[in-house]
Design an enzyme around this catalytic site. Structure first.
Site, PDB file in Angstrom:
ATOM      1  N   GLU A  58       0.850  -1.180   0.000  1.00 14.19           N
ATOM      2  CA  GLU A  58       0.000   0.000   0.000  1.00 14.19           C
ATOM      3  C   GLU A  58       0.898   1.246   0.000  1.00 14.19           C
ATOM      4  OE1 GLU A  58      -3.389  -0.678   2.416  1.00 14.19           O
ATOM      5  OE2 GLU A  58      -4.392   1.116   1.693  1.00 14.19           O
ATOM      6  N   GLU A  94      -1.849   0.606  13.340  1.00  8.63           N
ATOM      7  CA  GLU A  94      -3.060   0.964  12.593  1.00  8.63           C
ATOM      8  C   GLU A  94      -4.306   0.727  13.451  1.00  8.63           C
ATOM      9  OE1 GLU A  94      -3.581  -1.326   9.033  1.00  8.63           O
ATOM     10  OE2 GLU A  94      -4.963   0.150   8.184  1.00  8.63           O
TER      11      GLU A  94
HETATM   12  C1  BGC Z   1      -5.178   2.636   4.644  1.00 16.03           C
HETATM   13  C2  BGC Z   1      -5.767   3.678   5.534  1.00 16.03           C
HETATM   14  C3  BGC Z   1      -6.567   4.532   4.595  1.00 16.03           C
HETATM   15  C4  BGC Z   1      -7.751   3.678   4.226  1.00 16.03           C
HETATM   16  C5  BGC Z   1      -8.831   4.351   3.469  1.00 16.03           C
HETATM   17  C6  BGC Z   1      -6.335   1.768   4.274  1.00 16.03           C
HETATM   18  O1  BGC Z   1      -6.004   0.644   3.581  1.00 16.03           O
HETATM   19  O2  BGC Z   1      -4.114   1.976   5.191  1.00 16.03           O
HETATM   20  O3  BGC Z   1      -4.982   4.211   6.464  1.00 16.03           O
HETATM   21  O4  BGC Z   1      -6.856   5.801   4.982  1.00 16.03           O
HETATM   22  O5  BGC Z   1      -7.331   2.487   3.615  1.00 16.03           O
HETATM   23  O6  BGC Z   1      -9.568   3.508   2.650  1.00 16.03           O
END
Ligand code: BGC
Length: 827
Positions: free
Chosen positions: A355, A627
């Site tokens: 990501e 997270e």
């Molecule tokens: C991210 C988040 C992000 C979110 C929004 C996630 O996969 O890691 O921090 O803001 O998706 O869809």
């Protein structure tokens, strides 16, 4: 340099290549005559570029030119290379890896968002006494391959030292087996010298432990989760391969746990040349990790042979905080490390998994904290320029910038409204209206779009919203389905952003806009109050987030605020001071509590250690912000939600409260020309020190409680005025001081000598100390589930704990002792 002065073009391999395969090496010889005065090199690439001149690497920038919205802006770096240019024969060249431009991005495995091959731009300007000569990338460059067999940001780098063409960037090299480079079609107008500051190696870490596992592989712990890579010095046979696998954490059995990387392989491979000790580190990847597992190491691995290299955008540190509670100090360090790890070019969500995108909402939640820790004007100024460019091109603010998302982004609170709140946060920190001016079009375009989406009651009641993202009570597979109505969250944030925009317009002298957005701000605030608020101050959707937003976004009148504050404190206590908020609410809860007279509850929330809580990860050994608060469960296994990054700064937003309330440095005017120094001690914390480099200079605060003695030291830069609210002062003294060093010491009679409480103390007296009351009732509830004590209930208040326990058959051993210890105040 203006774009019109660029010569040459971008160049690439003649055919597709270099993505998932060997990185192209580019080179060219050139002659230099007499009378050279200055040589300047400009370097850029679609991909990651390492420039070389006459056999030496130019500069120490890594992962250059970073990640921007390349269609609009590609960073160019300038180097003075006068000392490296020789009279006579020279050679210039570069290796270009796939990087972000053509490499894999996002969790769906897509690649080649901008190009199908790496491309290079070089321009060498030679200024002679009597003329200027320019050498720029064009088809006279040759392209070949070398040791970099692949380099993927997510998957890692494969480097075979046997394949490095010796002397390839010197004039002696024979490139007859290489091919002519091809001109690569890309607008030179996109090249900009104003992109983000360089990414560099900013720190090095020695291993804190090395363990040789049963299978012979080594497990190295660097003691800190960070973004970067490992440098090795290895001595072995030609052709031997060392494999380095990176991960943030270990399994409960103590082996590498790469699951938080999801599909990112995060594996580097180095094949030895075999001519004595060789030192290597990757150049075309980075990892988010604390541990590395090393396979194929020739001989015994010793600590000086592996170094953790910390990498991020160059930024000036501006914030320091420490207090008597080591867990809270560590929480601050964790936020700092998550910021460092996620400012690798683009402000990202996480540095480890498939990501690492520039998610707008994560930054928007964290921005006020980011501005306290580092000077982020340049890096975020560059990012905001990308946001504006993409917004203009697409007609919406992408949720992640640069945008690689599979679908268009609808306007949402927290994510899309970053175009308003981020410039506003930067303006607050630095006091420079030019920040607002640069983003003004973005701000108004976004707001007019939302305005058009409001319903007949002026509520933002339709369309997708992330809501209170990652509310711990939301289902794992639906992080936007928290307890707080998403459209309530959206309408509350809209009250804030309309106000910020109206104020921005006023500051910029745009009177008509200011009037329009003032009116809009009043309208959406009235709508929120009508829809979600009772006259006396109760919110229809009774959640911690809803109350925190209403309090902090000024949606309440004075009476309602009092009632809401009390209700918020009750809800926080009902949740037993565990976190019950997500991205929307977490940054505001402590502030909402403390500003409505519930400092004790704010500290109880801050200091809770049971999951989910701010300190639970710290007690689990976290060195960065997670997270999810429970990314790792108490038994050491990973939460199965798949969203368990251990390095996500968003929820570290509570850090701003450490500066503003615990240390007590609060800005009263943009840029800190006026400040309030008002530490709000609590939670048994006996001292705190903080410093912040502001636009006016460094502010330092140190307070200490020692028995009944309280002291406060303040260093204030000249030109700054401070209103000093003396902590716990018996007469509530407030001082006003100008720049200089100031000290206050005073006695607070009775401080620290709390009433002696025992098992025989009436409950009403126990309840006078709220911290004590909550810890005693929590212990009782743990041992006797369902026991809920109301200290105001007649018949209960006069009772002591001893009397209460007398009514319970078979009180387990140890309960009395535990309660006795709690009551005595010994921690
Ligand atoms: C991210 C988040 C992000 C979110 C929004 C996630 O996969 O890691 O921090 O803001 O998706 O869809």
């Amino acid at each position: 340099m203006e774009p019109s002065t660029w010569s040459g073009s971008l160049i690439s391999s003649p055919e597709r290549g270099g993505t998932q395969g060997p990185a192209p090496y580019f080179r060219r010889d050139f002659e230099v005559g007499d009378g050279l005065r200055r040589a300047t090199l400009h370097v850029s690439a679609l991909g990651i570029v390492e420039p070389y001149l006459n056999g030496a690497r130019i500069g120490d920038e890594v992962l250059a030119p970073g990640w921007t919205s390349y269609r609009h802006r590609v960073g160019v770096r300038e180097y003075d290379v006068t000392a490296s240019v020789l009279a006579g024969a020279n050679a210039i060249g570069a290796i270009v890896g796939e990087g972000w431009a053509s490499g894999r991005l996002g969790w769906e495995g897509h690649r080649e968002y901008w190009t199908d091959r790496p491309a290079l731009f070089l321009q060498l300007t030679l200024v002679f006494d009597d003329r200027v000569e320019t050498i720029a990338t064009d088809s006279s460059f040759r392209v070949g391959e070398g040791a970099v067999l692949s380099g993927s940001l997510y998957d890692g780098e494969v480097y075979d030292a046997r394949k490095e063409p010796a002397g390839w960037s010197t004039a002696d090299f024979d490139d007859s087996s290489w091919r002519d480079a091809a001109v690569f079609d890309w607008p030179l107008a996109a090249l900009t010298v104003d992109a983000a500051p360089p990414i560099r190696r900013t720190d090095e870490r020695a291993p804190s432990s090395i363990v040789k596992q049963a299978d012979g592989r080594y497990l190295v712990d660097f003691g800190q989760n960070f973004a970067g890579w490992v440098r090795i010095t290895v001595n072995g046979q030609r052709g031997e391969t060392v494999t380095l696998r990176h991960a943030e954490t270990l399994t409960p059995a103590g082996t590498l746990e790469p699951a938080t990387n999801r599909t990112a392989e995060a594996t580097d491979r180095y094949t030895l040349r075999g001519e004595g000790p060789e030192t290597w580190e990757p150049s075309f990847t980075f990892h988010g990790f604390r541990y590395v597992e090393i396979d194929g190491w020739p001989g015994e691995l010793s600590p000086e042979q592996v170094t953790g290299v910390v990498v991020h955008t160059e930024m000036r540190r501006t914030g320091w905080f420490e207090c008597s509670d080591p867990l809270v100090s560590r929480l601050h360090e964790n936020a700092l490390w998550s910021m460092r790890s996620n400012f690798v070019g683009v402000p990202s969500d996480c540095p480890q998994r498939d990501e690492r995108l520039g998610w707008t909402g994560d930054l928007n939640a964290f921005a006020p904290t980011a501005t306290l820790l580092y000077d982020v004007r340049e890096v975020l100024g560059s990012w905001l320029a990308d946001v504006a460019a993409e917004q203009q091109e697409k007609g919406y603010v992408p949720w992640a910038v640069p945008d690689v998302l599979p679908t268009p982004s609808a306007p949402t609170a927290i994510w899309s409204d970053v175009v308003i709140s981020l410039p506003w946060a930067l303006y607050q920190e630095h006091g420079d209206p030019a920040i607002l001016e640069r983003s003004y079009d973005s701000m108004t375009t976004f707001m007019r779009q939302v305005e058009g989406q409001l319903d007949g009651d002026s509520l933002w009641s339709s369309g997708f919203q992330f809501g209170d993202w990652l509310d711990p009570d939301a289902p794992y597979d639906e992080p936007s389905a928290g307890k707080t109505d998403r459209h309530l969250v959206a309408s509350a944030y809209l009250c804030r952003t309309t106000r910020e925009l109206a104020d921005s317009a006023r500051i910029l002298g745009r009177t008509d806009d200011a009037a329009h957005f003032d009116q809009l701000a009043d309208r959406v605030r009235a709508a929120f109050r009508r829809e979600y608020l009772s006259e006396s101050g109760r919110i229809v959707n009774e959640t911690v987030t809803a109350y925190a937003l209403a309090i902090c976004f000024d949606l309440l009148d004075a009476d309602q605020r009092r009632k809401s504050g009390d209700r918020l404190a009750q809800l926080v206590a009902q949740a037993r001071f565990r976190i019950s908020t997500g991205f929307a609410g977490t940054p505001y809860v402590t502030q909402a509590l403390a500003s409505t007279g519930h400092v004790d509850e704010a500290y109880l929330l801050l200091l809770q250690k049971e999951s989910p809580s701010f300190l639970y990860p710290v007690t689990m050994g976290a060195t960065t912000i997670w997270e999810r608060w429970d990314s790792i469960l108490p038994d050491g296994t990973l939460n199965e939600s798949g969203m368990t990054s251990l390095n996500h700064y968003a929820l570290g937003a509570v850090t701003s409260w450490l500066y503003e309330a615990v240390a007590g440095i609060r800005r009263l005017a943009p840029g800190y020309s006026r400040v309030r120094i008002g530490p709000q001690p609590g939670g048994g914390i006996s001292w705190a020190n903080a410093a912040h480099e502001t636009a006016h200079g460094r502010i330092e605060v140190a307070w200490r409680i020692d028995g009944e003695a309280v002291s406060l030291d303040l260093a204030l830069p000249h030109g700054v005025e401070a209103e000093v609210v003396l902590p716990l002062h018996p007469e509530g003294m407030i001082d006003v001081v100008a720049g200089g060093m100031h000290t206050w010491t005073y006695t607070v009679p009775g401080l620290g000598s709390d009433l002696e409480r025992t098992l025989d103390t009436p409950l009403a007296q126990v309840a006078e100390n709220r911290t004590l009351w909550y810890s005693v009732t929590a212990a009782l509830e743990r041992h006797f589930p369902g026991m809920a004590l109301d200290p105001t209930q007649p018949g209960i208040v006069e009772m002591s704990i001893a009397m209460l326990l007398g009514h319970i058959p078979n009180v387990p051993d140890g309960v009395e002792d535990e309660l006795r210890t709690l009551l005595s105040g010994r921690r």
